[in-house]
Design a protein around this motif. Structure first.
Motif, PDB file in Angstrom:
ATOM      1  N   ARG A 239       0.838  -1.198   0.000  1.00  0.00           N
ATOM      2  CA  ARG A 239       0.000   0.000   0.000  1.00  0.00           C
ATOM      3  C   ARG A 239       0.875   1.251   0.000  1.00  0.00           C
ATOM      4  O   ARG A 239       0.575   2.237  -0.681  1.00  0.00           O
ATOM      5  N   GLY A 240       1.985   1.220   0.745  1.00  0.00           N
ATOM      6  CA  GLY A 240       2.907   2.353   0.747  1.00  0.00           C
ATOM      7  C   GLY A 240       3.520   2.583  -0.624  1.00  0.00           C
ATOM      8  O   GLY A 240       3.658   3.725  -1.074  1.00  0.00           O
ATOM      9  N   VAL A 241       3.895   1.498  -1.293  1.00  0.00           N
ATOM     10  CA  VAL A 241       4.463   1.595  -2.640  1.00  0.00           C
ATOM     11  C   VAL A 241       3.445   2.203  -3.608  1.00  0.00           C
ATOM     12  O   VAL A 241       3.764   3.070  -4.422  1.00  0.00           O
ATOM     13  N   GLU A 242       2.202   1.745  -3.491  1.00  0.00           N
ATOM     14  CA  GLU A 242       1.147   2.242  -4.371  1.00  0.00           C
ATOM     15  C   GLU A 242       0.948   3.744  -4.206  1.00  0.00           C
ATOM     16  O   GLU A 242       0.841   4.488  -5.188  1.00  0.00           O
ATOM     17  N   LEU A 243       0.886   4.211  -2.948  1.00  0.00           N
ATOM     18  CA  LEU A 243       0.685   5.636  -2.699  1.00  0.00           C
ATOM     19  C   LEU A 243       1.890   6.447  -3.177  1.00  0.00           C
ATOM     20  O   LEU A 243       1.735   7.498  -3.819  1.00  0.00           O
ATOM     21  N   ALA A 244       3.089   5.973  -2.891  1.00  0.00           N
ATOM     22  CA  ALA A 244       4.292   6.685  -3.315  1.00  0.00           C
ATOM     23  C   ALA A 244       4.368   6.780  -4.835  1.00  0.00           C
ATOM     24  O   ALA A 244       4.723   7.827  -5.390  1.00  0.00           O
ATOM     25  N   ARG A 245       4.025   5.712  -5.539  1.00  0.00           N
ATOM     26  CA  ARG A 245       4.083   5.710  -6.995  1.00  0.00           C
ATOM     27  C   ARG A 245       3.120   6.743  -7.590  1.00  0.00           C
ATOM     28  O   ARG A 245       3.437   7.406  -8.574  1.00  0.00           O
ATOM     29  N   ARG A 246       1.948   6.886  -6.974  1.00  0.00           N
ATOM     30  CA  ARG A 246       0.962   7.837  -7.488  1.00  0.00           C
ATOM     31  C   ARG A 246       1.470   9.267  -7.467  1.00  0.00           C
ATOM     32  O   ARG A 246       1.070  10.087  -8.296  1.00  0.00           O
TER      33      ARG A 246
END
Length: 454
Positions: A239-246
């Motif tokens: 979930r952290g990776v997903e938010l950071a990528r956005r």
């Protein structure tokens, strides 16, 4: 309604159903009545709210319960017999959960009942009672926590109708006023606070601890304010990776995030935790790595994510959610005119819904009573049809009008009494009078819970 009229009807009341009318109650604390030190003692995780409501029903005598728990408020919305005073038992339950004296909680709680409880619920749903007026998160939280209570069978027809109408009121406020035209939230207020600390955020590095909705909104506002270096850490690494990528940022493992703190200027915490995840002892090596550059921490967690004593460390500046009050006040001032329009809507809706809530209960009685007397009138005219045929058409019309007028005059007083009782704060009178009328005139009516689908 006059006392004389009340005294005429009250000696006649009976309660054949054996069930008392229900009253709506609200008992709670919020950012205006209680400091975060108290609110965090009563912050309940969403996963516990259903079982919590079940325990409240079992221990207080309440019949329906929804628990609302957010960063700025903890409230119990309940219904119970009008003969039962629920404020005391609900307060005692909360004080027990917080392991504090009930008398101490009384200093910070608020209590609403009846029409005032409805008005409060509508204000909360419309974000007029929020720290940041116009923020949109509270409505989603209200819907989710209502759903949790309903899934645990803690909601009956009365609370269901109240909550569903509050959602419609919130929609009306947003459609008919500009109270929420500018995207605002606790997260946007936190970014506004950061902009007050730093005139320019473009060269600053921000770390978000947590990747929920609050962190996501903060990321959006930080990027909009010019931040280009964003670090995200979260218990769920994906979930952290997903938010950071956005947001073109970097994600780091939650168990190693403290290694990256020396390169961070602003840290925003918004994770659900039982206690502090960043202690004062961990700050000293971080500040040495920053070589004298100050660090600003914004704690949006309830319970708090950061040890409050961090603020005592030189070079460290900690702001908790209550520190956003000054920023929120600016938002409130900007929206004062629109909020006033919204308050008018709230007043209209709470009054009309209150009357509908209790007035609907008497409408079938009014219809049934009129139908009963109208049936008697037409039946007697039919019996006299032999005589009526010998009358001129004008005389027959006059007889029809006269008998209708007699029925209307007979019904005028009981209808007036029922409607007046339905408008009273204590709606029990309408229920008792309605039951009496049904038994007195042997009315037939289908009782059904209209809130349930077929």
């Amino acid at each position: 309604m006059s006392e004389q009229k009340k005294n005429r009807i009250r000696p006649l009341r009976v309660s054949p159903t054996g069930k008392d009318p229900l009253e709506v109650w609200v008992v709670g604390i919020n950012h205006e009545t209680a400091p975060i030190e108290l609110r965090e003692k009563l912050a309940f995780p969403s996963g516990e709210l259903g079982d919590l409501a079940t325990r409240i029903i079992a221990s207080t005598g309440a019949e329906e319960v929804v628990v609302l728990s957010t960063c700025n408020r903890v409230e119990i919305l309940a219904t119970g017999s009008q003969k039962l005073e629920l404020a005391g038992p609900l307060t005692e339950f909360l004080s027990g959960e917080a392991a504090m004296r009930t008398a101490d909680l009384n200093d910070h709680r608020y209590v609403y009942r009846g029409r005032d409880a409805l008005k409060h619920l509508f204000r909360v749903a419309s974000s007029l009672d929020s720290m940041v007026v116009g923020e949109s998160q509270i409505l989603g939280q209200l819907k989710e926590q209502f759903r949790i209570a309903a899934d645990h069978d803690n909601v009956g027809s009365l609370l269901r109708r109240c909550f569903e109408h509050s959602f419609r009121v919130a929609k009306r406020v947003r459609n008919e006023t500009e109270v929420a035209t500018k995207a605002v939230s606790i997260s946007s207020a936190a970014v506004d606070l950061a902009r007050r600390i730093f005139d320019d955020l473009s060269g600053k590095t921000v770390m978000l601890i947590g990747a929920g909705q609050m962190a996501e909104l903060a990321a959006k506002h930080f990027m909009g304010a010019g931040v280009r270096n964003l670090i995200v850490t979260n218990r769920s690494f994906d979930r952290g990776v997903e938010l950071a990528r956005r947001f073109d940022g970097t994600s780091v493992p939650f168990d190693r995030y403290q290694e990256y703190l020396p390169m961070v200027d602003i840290v925003l915490g918004s994770v659900a935790a039982d206690g502090a995840i960043l202690e004062r002892e961990a700050i000293a090596p971080v500040l040495r790595g920053r070589r004298g550059r100050p660090m600003f921490l914004i704690d949006l967690g309830v319970p708090r994510n950061f040890d409050p004593t961090i603020n005592q460390v030189d070079g460290c500046y900690l702001y908790d959610i209550d520190s956003l009050a000054s920023v929120a006040q600016d938002h409130r001032a900007e929206r004062a005119k629109e909020a006033a329009k919204a308050e008018v809507i709230i007043h209209e809706e709470s009054d009309s819904f209150w009357e509908m809530l209790h007035g609907n209960d008497i409408t079938p009685t009014i219809v049934a009573l009129r139908g009963k007397l109208e049936g008697i009138r037409t039946s007697e005219l039919d019996r006299a049809k032999t005589v009526l045929r010998r009358m001129d058409p004008e005389d027959r019309e006059a007889m029809e009008a006269m008998t209708q007028a007699i029925v209307n005059k007979i019904l005028h007083i009981p209808f007036s009494v029922l409607k007046d009782l339905a408008r009273e704060q204590d709606a029990g009178g309408a229920s008792e009078a309605k039951d009496f009328v049904h038994h007195l005139f042997e009315l037939e009516m289908l009782y059904e819970d209209k809130s349930k689908g077929g």
